[in-house]
Design an enzyme around this catalytic site. Sequence first.
Site, PDB file in Angstrom:
ATOM      1  N   CYS A  53       0.800  -1.229   0.000  1.00 47.66           N
ATOM      2  CA  CYS A  53       0.000   0.000   0.000  1.00 47.66           C
ATOM      3  C   CYS A  53       0.830   1.275   0.000  1.00 47.66           C
ATOM      4  O   CYS A  53       0.270   2.372  -0.146  1.00 47.66           O
ATOM      5  CB  CYS A  53      -0.943   0.014   1.202  1.00 47.66           C
ATOM      6  SG  CYS A  53      -2.107  -1.362   1.212  1.00 47.66           S
ATOM      7  N   CYS A  73       0.278   2.456   6.492  1.00 52.85           N
ATOM      8  CA  CYS A  73       0.690   1.077   6.755  1.00 52.85           C
ATOM      9  C   CYS A  73       0.726   0.332   5.428  1.00 52.85           C
ATOM     10  O   CYS A  73       0.204   0.804   4.422  1.00 52.85           O
ATOM     11  CB  CYS A  73      -0.287   0.395   7.707  1.00 52.85           C
ATOM     12  SG  CYS A  73      -1.967   0.274   7.046  1.00 52.85           S
TER      13      CYS A  73
END
Length: 473
Positions: free
Chosen positions: A137, A457
């Site tokens: 991500c 994250c």
Amino acid sequence: MSSMLSSALRNLPVSSAWAAGALARSFSCSSQFQASVQPKTKKTLGKTGVKNVVVVEGVRIPFLQSGTSYADLMPHDLARAALQGLLTRTSVPRDVVDYIVYGTVIQEVKTSNVAREAALGAGFSNKTPAHTVTMACISSNQAMTTGVGLIAAGQCDVVVAGGVELMSDVPIRHSRKMRKTMLTLNRAKTLGQKLSLISKIRPDYFAPELPAVAEFSTSETMGHSADRLAAAFGISRLEQDEYALRSHTLAKKAQEQGLLQDVVPFKVPGKDTVTKDNGIRPSSMEQMGKLKPAFVKPYGTVTAANSSFLTDGASAMLIMSEEKALAMGYKPKAYLRDFVYVSQDPKDQLLLGPTYATPKVLEKAGLSLSDIDVFEFHEAFAGQILANLKAMDSDWFAQNYMGRKAKVGAPSLDKFNTWGGSLSLGHPFGATGCRLVITAAHRLKKEGGQYGLVAACAAGGQGHAMIVELYPQ
């Protein structure tokens, strides 16, 4: 609102009262929808002997729920559209760009270097190098910081960084047995050899290998990890739904008031022009409460309503050395300052990247949490965000897991994701980081701040944080 959050996060587990109160107050007290004000005067984070790297502009095509208007396209089509949108908005000559870097997670095998294919499709010279990075991500975060490094090292003056994801069409493979047979069959020289191999194929060979948003090392999906993380930090289903509703409501307000300036229209081939994100869906607590757990059944707290959804989208950002930007007549939006990457346990701490990265980047920049004017954190799941806020505000967690003497503290909700986040705007994995950074820059200008902190994250138990400094107005 900030006092409510602070008091709530000091105690584990936290009551859901802070979220309901914060939700109500965020729309009446927050400053993000007020007129632009002059920024505060603080020290600049420029360093002697280090080139200043600036963001000239950042754009993204609308982020759409997978299976909608982008469903028949390929990833390089989306990335090309973002690049063309950036060229249109900035009028930067294509031949001035020294390098192009793109991030992506689920790669289309036909265009494994999607940066190169998108660049060629957008009309960049075949002499302009381009490469693709992947870091779950935070892939476009990695693309941006790769560009920062190239400029800081004096290798380039102008870099385009971005990210793309097309969840509407992901690679589905044959089983390994079938792949092995087919590759061997391709090398067979005689009809007899080919028939012999074909005769060995069994029905189970035809079972496809479906992709999953799961950790290779643990075989656990991120949704399961989010559910366990929420349970570990005592975060209720009610709190997660309240936070998700806050995200969607703020995103809707930002969209209606024209604050999402990074969105550029995209004429989808054979379809209408797409002009806005389509995943923003303010609901009601009653409707959200009817949804069943999505991962840990029947007692889990993570649902489709309090999770980011599968998203198609692409982003692009024009990064330059300050000298080059000024020489070309551009007024930069922000400086890209210190950044860090972190890694931790991919099982129990998979989604705690912001907790580990935030204190490190603050220390690196010589700032405290109170110095930060806007926070833009990636929202993978409402439970993940709330767990990070609790962990950041816990001395016990800092001492026992982070090797720190004291907590860094939790950001005030008055400054936190006030134009919506990934839960509402969407999360095309590889493209989100650029959205976070340009949103931070736009919020700093709108709200009169100087420093923004972007954090995210990533799968694999990794994370990223960066300080964004408003360019002098």
